[in-house]
Design an enzyme around this catalytic site. Sequence first.
Site, PDB file in Angstrom:
ATOM      1  N   CYS A 310       0.815  -1.211   0.000  1.00 18.59           N
ATOM      2  CA  CYS A 310       0.000   0.000   0.000  1.00 18.59           C
ATOM      3  C   CYS A 310       0.850   1.263   0.000  1.00 18.59           C
ATOM      4  N   CYS A 315      -1.533   1.706  -3.055  1.00 25.50           N
ATOM      5  CA  CYS A 315      -2.528   2.773  -2.873  1.00 25.50           C
ATOM      6  C   CYS A 315      -1.909   4.178  -2.846  1.00 25.50           C
ATOM      7  N   LYS A 318      -0.049   5.355  -6.053  1.00 28.24           N
ATOM      8  CA  LYS A 318      -1.085   5.324  -7.110  1.00 28.24           C
ATOM      9  C   LYS A 318      -2.012   6.530  -6.990  1.00 28.24           C
ATOM     10  N   GLU A 455      -6.145   1.920 -13.460  1.00 27.92           N
ATOM     11  CA  GLU A 455      -5.637   3.067 -12.682  1.00 27.92           C
ATOM     12  C   GLU A 455      -4.309   3.575 -13.250  1.00 27.92           C
ATOM     13  N   HIS A 723     -26.330  20.651  -1.322  1.00 33.47           N
ATOM     14  CA  HIS A 723     -26.284  21.247  -2.641  1.00 33.47           C
ATOM     15  C   HIS A 723     -25.218  22.317  -2.693  1.00 33.47           C
ATOM     16  N   GLU A 728     -25.359  14.367  -3.652  1.00 33.28           N
ATOM     17  CA  GLU A 728     -26.796  14.633  -3.433  1.00 33.28           C
ATOM     18  C   GLU A 728     -27.673  13.885  -4.432  1.00 33.28           C
TER      19      GLU A 728
HETATM   20  C1  LIG Z   1      -0.887  -0.803  -7.625  1.00 31.99           C
HETATM   21  C2  LIG Z   1      -1.773  -1.132  -6.464  1.00 31.99           C
HETATM   22  C3  LIG Z   1      -2.681  -0.203  -6.027  1.00 31.99           C
HETATM   23  C4  LIG Z   1      -3.504  -0.495  -4.955  1.00 31.99           C
HETATM   24  N1  LIG Z   1      -4.404   0.444  -4.571  1.00 31.99           N
HETATM   25  C5  LIG Z   1      -5.222   0.190  -3.523  1.00 31.99           C
HETATM   26  C6  LIG Z   1      -6.146   1.170  -3.101  1.00 31.99           C
HETATM   27  O1  LIG Z   1      -6.272   2.254  -3.672  1.00 31.99           O
HETATM   28  N2  LIG Z   1      -6.924   0.878  -2.036  1.00 31.99           N
HETATM   29  C7  LIG Z   1      -6.833  -0.315  -1.394  1.00 31.99           C
HETATM   30  O2  LIG Z   1      -7.556  -0.522  -0.420  1.00 31.99           O
HETATM   31  N3  LIG Z   1      -5.965  -1.269  -1.785  1.00 31.99           N
HETATM   32  C8  LIG Z   1      -5.162  -1.040  -2.838  1.00 31.99           C
HETATM   33  N4  LIG Z   1      -4.260  -1.990  -3.228  1.00 31.99           N
HETATM   34  C9  LIG Z   1      -4.213  -3.269  -2.504  1.00 31.99           C
HETATM   35  C10 LIG Z   1      -3.424  -3.132  -1.196  1.00 31.99           C
HETATM   36  O3  LIG Z   1      -2.170  -2.569  -1.446  1.00 31.99           O
HETATM   37  C11 LIG Z   1      -3.284  -4.495  -0.550  1.00 31.99           C
HETATM   38  O4  LIG Z   1      -4.559  -5.061  -0.395  1.00 31.99           O
HETATM   39  C12 LIG Z   1      -2.619  -4.426   0.822  1.00 31.99           C
HETATM   40  O5  LIG Z   1      -1.363  -3.813   0.735  1.00 31.99           O
HETATM   41  C13 LIG Z   1      -2.473  -5.835   1.391  1.00 31.99           C
HETATM   42  O6  LIG Z   1      -1.809  -5.804   2.619  1.00 31.99           O
HETATM   43  P1  LIG Z   1      -1.079  -7.100   3.191  1.00 31.99           P
HETATM   44  O7  LIG Z   1      -0.706  -6.793   4.581  1.00 31.99           O
HETATM   45  O8  LIG Z   1      -1.876  -8.304   2.921  1.00 31.99           O
HETATM   46  O9  LIG Z   1       0.216  -7.266   2.307  1.00 31.99           O
HETATM   47  P2  LIG Z   1       1.370  -6.233   1.869  1.00 31.99           P
HETATM   48  O10 LIG Z   1       0.993  -4.832   2.153  1.00 31.99           O
HETATM   49  O11 LIG Z   1       1.671  -6.588   0.496  1.00 31.99           O
HETATM   50  O12 LIG Z   1       2.562  -6.606   2.847  1.00 31.99           O
HETATM   51  C14 LIG Z   1       3.251  -7.808   2.799  1.00 31.99           C
HETATM   52  C15 LIG Z   1       4.684  -7.561   3.242  1.00 31.99           C
HETATM   53  O13 LIG Z   1       5.301  -8.792   3.574  1.00 31.99           O
HETATM   54  C16 LIG Z   1       6.600  -8.826   3.035  1.00 31.99           C
HETATM   55  N5  LIG Z   1       6.982 -10.224   2.923  1.00 31.99           N
HETATM   56  C17 LIG Z   1       6.530 -11.155   2.046  1.00 31.99           C
HETATM   57  N6  LIG Z   1       7.085 -12.348   2.328  1.00 31.99           N
HETATM   58  C18 LIG Z   1       7.893 -12.162   3.403  1.00 31.99           C
HETATM   59  C19 LIG Z   1       8.716 -13.026   4.171  1.00 31.99           C
HETATM   60  N7  LIG Z   1       8.793 -14.327   3.890  1.00 31.99           N
HETATM   61  N8  LIG Z   1       9.420 -12.516   5.192  1.00 31.99           N
HETATM   62  C20 LIG Z   1       9.326 -11.199   5.502  1.00 31.99           C
HETATM   63  N9  LIG Z   1       8.557 -10.344   4.816  1.00 31.99           N
HETATM   64  C21 LIG Z   1       7.844 -10.827   3.788  1.00 31.99           C
HETATM   65  C22 LIG Z   1       6.436  -8.106   1.718  1.00 31.99           C
HETATM   66  O14 LIG Z   1       7.648  -7.677   1.188  1.00 31.99           O
HETATM   67  C23 LIG Z   1       5.530  -6.960   2.128  1.00 31.99           C
HETATM   68  O15 LIG Z   1       6.302  -5.903   2.639  1.00 31.99           O
HETATM   69  C24 LIG Z   1      -3.414  -1.731  -4.297  1.00 31.99           C
HETATM   70  C25 LIG Z   1      -2.484  -2.672  -4.730  1.00 31.99           C
HETATM   71  C26 LIG Z   1      -1.676  -2.387  -5.805  1.00 31.99           C
HETATM   72  C27 LIG Z   1      -0.670  -3.402  -6.274  1.00 31.99           C
HETATM   73  N1  LIG Z   2      -8.272   1.019  -5.921  1.00 36.11           N
HETATM   74  C1  LIG Z   2      -8.070  -0.115  -5.278  1.00 36.11           C
HETATM   75  O1  LIG Z   2      -8.648  -0.359  -4.241  1.00 36.11           O
HETATM   76  C2  LIG Z   2      -7.114  -1.102  -5.847  1.00 36.11           C
HETATM   77  C3  LIG Z   2      -6.236  -0.720  -6.827  1.00 36.11           C
HETATM   78  C4  LIG Z   2      -5.366  -1.650  -7.340  1.00 36.11           C
HETATM   79  C5  LIG Z   2      -5.355  -2.939  -6.868  1.00 36.11           C
HETATM   80  N2  LIG Z   2      -6.217  -3.288  -5.902  1.00 36.11           N
HETATM   81  C6  LIG Z   2      -6.245  -4.660  -5.403  1.00 36.11           C
HETATM   82  O2  LIG Z   2      -5.211  -5.398  -5.973  1.00 36.11           O
HETATM   83  C7  LIG Z   2      -5.720  -6.609  -6.501  1.00 36.11           C
HETATM   84  C8  LIG Z   2      -4.967  -6.922  -7.766  1.00 36.11           C
HETATM   85  O3  LIG Z   2      -5.424  -6.101  -8.811  1.00 36.11           O
HETATM   86  P1  LIG Z   2      -4.948  -6.364 -10.298  1.00 36.11           P
HETATM   87  O4  LIG Z   2      -5.594  -5.381 -11.170  1.00 36.11           O
HETATM   88  O5  LIG Z   2      -3.484  -6.464 -10.329  1.00 36.11           O
HETATM   89  O6  LIG Z   2      -5.407  -7.858 -10.591  1.00 36.11           O
HETATM   90  P2  LIG Z   2      -6.765  -8.591 -10.846  1.00 36.11           P
HETATM   91  O7  LIG Z   2      -7.909  -7.864 -10.288  1.00 36.11           O
HETATM   92  O8  LIG Z   2      -6.506  -9.981 -10.458  1.00 36.11           O
HETATM   93  O9  LIG Z   2      -6.915  -8.527 -12.446  1.00 36.11           O
HETATM   94  C9  LIG Z   2      -6.003  -9.096 -13.292  1.00 36.11           C
HETATM   95  C10 LIG Z   2      -6.268  -8.602 -14.712  1.00 36.11           C
HETATM   96  O10 LIG Z   2      -5.256  -9.125 -15.561  1.00 36.11           O
HETATM   97  C11 LIG Z   2      -5.856  -9.902 -16.585  1.00 36.11           C
HETATM   98  N3  LIG Z   2      -4.987 -11.043 -16.871  1.00 36.11           N
HETATM   99  C12 LIG Z   2      -4.676 -12.049 -16.038  1.00 36.11           C
HETATM  100  N4  LIG Z   2      -3.823 -12.895 -16.640  1.00 36.11           N
HETATM  101  C13 LIG Z   2      -3.599 -12.404 -17.881  1.00 36.11           C
HETATM  102  C14 LIG Z   2      -2.814 -12.834 -18.957  1.00 36.11           C
HETATM  103  N5  LIG Z   2      -2.088 -13.937 -18.886  1.00 36.11           N
HETATM  104  N6  LIG Z   2      -2.796 -12.100 -20.068  1.00 36.11           N
HETATM  105  C15 LIG Z   2      -3.534 -10.972 -20.154  1.00 36.11           C
HETATM  106  N7  LIG Z   2      -4.288 -10.507 -19.155  1.00 36.11           N
HETATM  107  C16 LIG Z   2      -4.328 -11.223 -18.026  1.00 36.11           C
HETATM  108  C17 LIG Z   2      -7.213 -10.313 -16.053  1.00 36.11           C
HETATM  109  O11 LIG Z   2      -8.061 -10.589 -17.111  1.00 36.11           O
HETATM  110  P3  LIG Z   2      -9.269 -11.641 -17.017  1.00 36.11           P
HETATM  111  O12 LIG Z   2     -10.438 -10.875 -16.496  1.00 36.11           O
HETATM  112  O13 LIG Z   2      -9.421 -12.094 -18.418  1.00 36.11           O
HETATM  113  O14 LIG Z   2      -8.831 -12.736 -16.119  1.00 36.11           O
HETATM  114  C18 LIG Z   2      -7.596  -9.062 -15.264  1.00 36.11           C
HETATM  115  O15 LIG Z   2      -8.105  -8.077 -16.113  1.00 36.11           O
HETATM  116  C19 LIG Z   2      -7.189  -6.405  -6.718  1.00 36.11           C
HETATM  117  O16 LIG Z   2      -7.908  -7.557  -6.354  1.00 36.11           O
HETATM  118  C20 LIG Z   2      -7.548  -5.257  -5.840  1.00 36.11           C
HETATM  119  O17 LIG Z   2      -8.271  -5.691  -4.709  1.00 36.11           O
HETATM  120  C21 LIG Z   2      -7.092  -2.393  -5.381  1.00 36.11           C
END
Ligand SMILES: Cc1cc2nc3c(=O)[nH]c(=O)nc-3n(C[C@H](O)[C@H](O)[C@H](O)COP(=O)(O)OP(=O)(O)OC[C@H]3O[C@@H](n4cnc5c(N)ncnc54)[C@H](O)[C@@H]3O)c2cc1C
Ligand SMILES: NC(=O)c1ccc[n+]([C@@H]2O[C@H](COP(=O)([O-])OP(=O)(O)OC[C@H]3O[C@@H](n4cnc5c(N)ncnc54)[C@H](OP(=O)(O)O)[C@@H]3O)[C@@H](O)[C@H]2O)c1
Length: 748
Positions: A310, A315, A318, A455, A723, A728
């Site tokens: 995040c 998040c 982004k 995004e 408003h 709204e």
């Molecule tokens: C591009 C992007 C945009 C997103 N935008 C949003 C958003 O706008 N709003 C939202 O709600 N969610 C968003 N998400 C999703 C959100 O980031 C995740 O749901 C959230 O970070 C999950 O938290 P977590 O604690 O499960 O894992 P993470 O935050 O991924 O934390 C896991 C940590 O564990 C570490 N780790 C892994 N394996 C090991 C190990 N063996 N030993 C030690 N450390 C380890 C990793 O390096 C990482 O630091 C976004 C995700 C992405 C990729």
């Molecule tokens: N604003 C937010 O809250 C936010 C922002 C970013 C991420 N996230 C979290 O992060 C998670 C991951 O998001 P994500 O967008 O990375 O993944 P995702 O929701 O799992 O979507 C993956 C996308 O990639 C496509 N895809 C998968 N395999 C492919 C392949 N081999 N070739 C071409 N296209 C392929 C899928 O298509 P198909 O539909 O055909 O499978 C789908 O459109 C989400 O579940 C979300 O909860 C949240």
Amino acid sequence: MRVRDDRSAQGRGGSGSPRAQVHGTAGSQGRTCAAAAGGVTGEPTPIASRETHCHLVAGLRNARWDPPQWTSPKQQNGPTRGSATLLGYTAKAGSDTAALAQPPPPPPPRAPTSPGSVKVGAVPNRRLGSVRGVPVSSPPGRRARLSYPGTGRSSSEAREELRRRLMGLIEGNRVMIFSKSYCPHSARIKDLFSSLGVECNILELDQVDDGANVQEVLSEITNQRTVPNIFVNKVHMGGCDRTFQAHQSGLLQKLLQEDSAYEYDLIVIGGGSGGLACAQEAAILGKKVMVLDFVVPTPQGTSWGLGGTCVNVGCVPKKLMHQAALLGQALKDSRKFGWEYSHQVKHNWETMIEAIQNHIGSLNWGYRLSLREKAVTYVNSYGEFVEHHKIKATNRKGQETYYTAGKFVLATGQRPRYLGIPGDKEYCITSDDLFSLPYCPGKTLVVGASYVALECGGFLAGIGLDVTIMVRSVLLRGFDQEMAEKVASYMEQHGVKFLRKFVPVMVQQLEKGSPGKLKVVAKSTEGPETIEEIYNTVLLAIGRASCTRRIGLEKIGVKVNEKSGKIPVNDAEQTNVPYVYAVGDILEGKLELTPIAIQAGKLLARRLFAGSLEKCDYVNVPTTVFAPLEYGCCGLSEEKAIEVHKKENLEVYHTFFWPLEWTVAGRDNNTCYAKIICNKFDNDRVIGFHVLGPNAGEITQGFAAAMKCGLTKQQLDDTIGIHPTCGEVFTTLEITKSSGLDITQKGC
Ligand SMILES: Cc1cc2nc3c(=O)[nH]c(=O)nc-3n(C[C@H](O)[C@H](O)[C@H](O)COP(=O)(O)OP(=O)(O)OC[C@H]3O[C@@H](n4cnc5c(N)ncnc54)[C@H](O)[C@@H]3O)c2cc1C
Ligand SMILES: NC(=O)c1ccc[n+]([C@@H]2O[C@H](COP(=O)([O-])OP(=O)(O)OC[C@H]3O[C@@H](n4cnc5c(N)ncnc54)[C@H](OP(=O)(O)O)[C@@H]3O)[C@@H](O)[C@H]2O)c1
């Protein structure tokens, strides 16, 4: 699996041992507060088995106490059904606690102890029901409950659950005191521990809603009906007098010096949203906690600091880049509002990256500081299980250290997937690289069609780049498809190209550089057609893989879904190995969102260490896709609502709307859209909320709270709008989709 013995197996509960079934407590009937409470023998008893509630430990009279013994469940002579051991391995026959069948390894070496280093009262008294320590977990201002409110549960189930929670409190705390805030004997006991400089957890039975039930179950466990009711290192001391006697004889001090078998109460693997929330909450609750966080660099070599996805690659950056793009649009609008500027305005990628990375750096630092303040041990190493209750931590230099803990929380999150085609890992980047990319990516192909793709593609186009999004099948799978198409349609009108029903098959480097030039060959998913195009950057946004494969879970028997890599848990985030829990993105069938990971982590810590029963509610979680025109939603998509409730039972209200700010700016009318889905046969309850428009995230957040409260269409109609706002529109929705009436807007 290591199982900590209940101190009854050898020489006590076992054959030939003086196992005491204690019945009755002198003078305790009908009393709630008594100095003399305790086992009839006057001896402290370890709480070990649900079947055999109290086991005699040692004679107080001769002031002898044997240290706990370690045995496998098989070695124990006690009953096997429901034999709760001291670590909560409640092994019911036929349950999924398969690991229980194996005898446990011997205990790990004890960590050096510093008894009495934490004083009573050191833990802030943040919740009701707490005098000192942190006994219950209700949020401030709410009265604590230890048992479930009696909805739909049999009283025996509720009682069993309460007993389990009480055992959790007893087993999870070095000193656990059940008392009443007005009881003078309880006050004496608190003073005693305070004078010894010992941290203790206190549950005031007069300050919790179900104190009477707690007292009843406690009396079943201990045969003591009165308070204070005191446990030290899981041994039932008895009441006030018994505890003072134990103090005089030195037994209490001896018991207190008995350190936990493990170095830590809790080790959290993964310092992201869920892991940090859980670790910090457990530390606030007075537990000895370690968190390991280690970032394996991407194939491009990108790495980052503490805080997980995040903060570093999700998040936060982004949303900031989304803001950069929105500012570009605002600049365009500004001329219509009278702003005059002559020089050409352009975007500088490097400036944006530097500013955002500086902000992230400050957040990384803030997390470290916060862990230090809460006395959580942070280790920047990769954690993996080597045996039960034991992990190996490997740091960047390859140095290995081993740590043990009573409980573990897995919060390792996910990392981006790769396509598995020639050139993907060599030349493509993912969101893990994008937010710190030192150069502007230029003409970009984004592969994928969900959150990350829309995004990232959206803000890259918003800062003026040439962006193509390659869609394999549908946009935003799982979301309301009408909304998904509207999101894409707005993006298309604002310059983003969509290449539908294609997948890349090869990425070839034509020129090195920052950025270089890449040739992408893609194939149709519907026929033999193949296309080629040249891009500066290829961003893969094709989903994320759980980091659960290389953390030694097979060594301790934690079940992982072989296909998805996700971890199945029960509704208390517990894996099939009872002392191992998991939160966040790695959970099977749960949402992958930061607030969910945080909420689950925090509530888990409270359940593990403060007797709370509150579980993470995964229903009606709002979310927003921060595409150029934001899409916020809560509840069901129209497709899902039809699948669950049938079309004839639903009423859908909808309308386009024109934000006032867009009118003067001359921006598109009939683009922003609001829709609610109501269940006609449940009082027109709103079961789906969808909004496409500026600040959709902010709007959705408020309505999500209303949906949690059971929002109905009538309540929306009764709500007075603010408003002029976009929100709204939900207070004036009149046109049903089924009416087919025109929803286009002519003015504001
Ligand atoms: C591009 C992007 C945009 C997103 N935008 C949003 C958003 O706008 N709003 C939202 O709600 N969610 C968003 N998400 C999703 C959100 O980031 C995740 O749901 C959230 O970070 C999950 O938290 P977590 O604690 O499960 O894992 P993470 O935050 O991924 O934390 C896991 C940590 O564990 C570490 N780790 C892994 N394996 C090991 C190990 N063996 N030993 C030690 N450390 C380890 C990793 O390096 C990482 O630091 C976004 C995700 C992405 C990729
Ligand atoms: N604003 C937010 O809250 C936010 C922002 C970013 C991420 N996230 C979290 O992060 C998670 C991951 O998001 P994500 O967008 O990375 O993944 P995702 O929701 O799992 O979507 C993956 C996308 O990639 C496509 N895809 C998968 N395999 C492919 C392949 N081999 N070739 C071409 N296209 C392929 C899928 O298509 P198909 O539909 O055909 O499978 C789908 O459109 C989400 O579940 C979300 O909860 C949240």
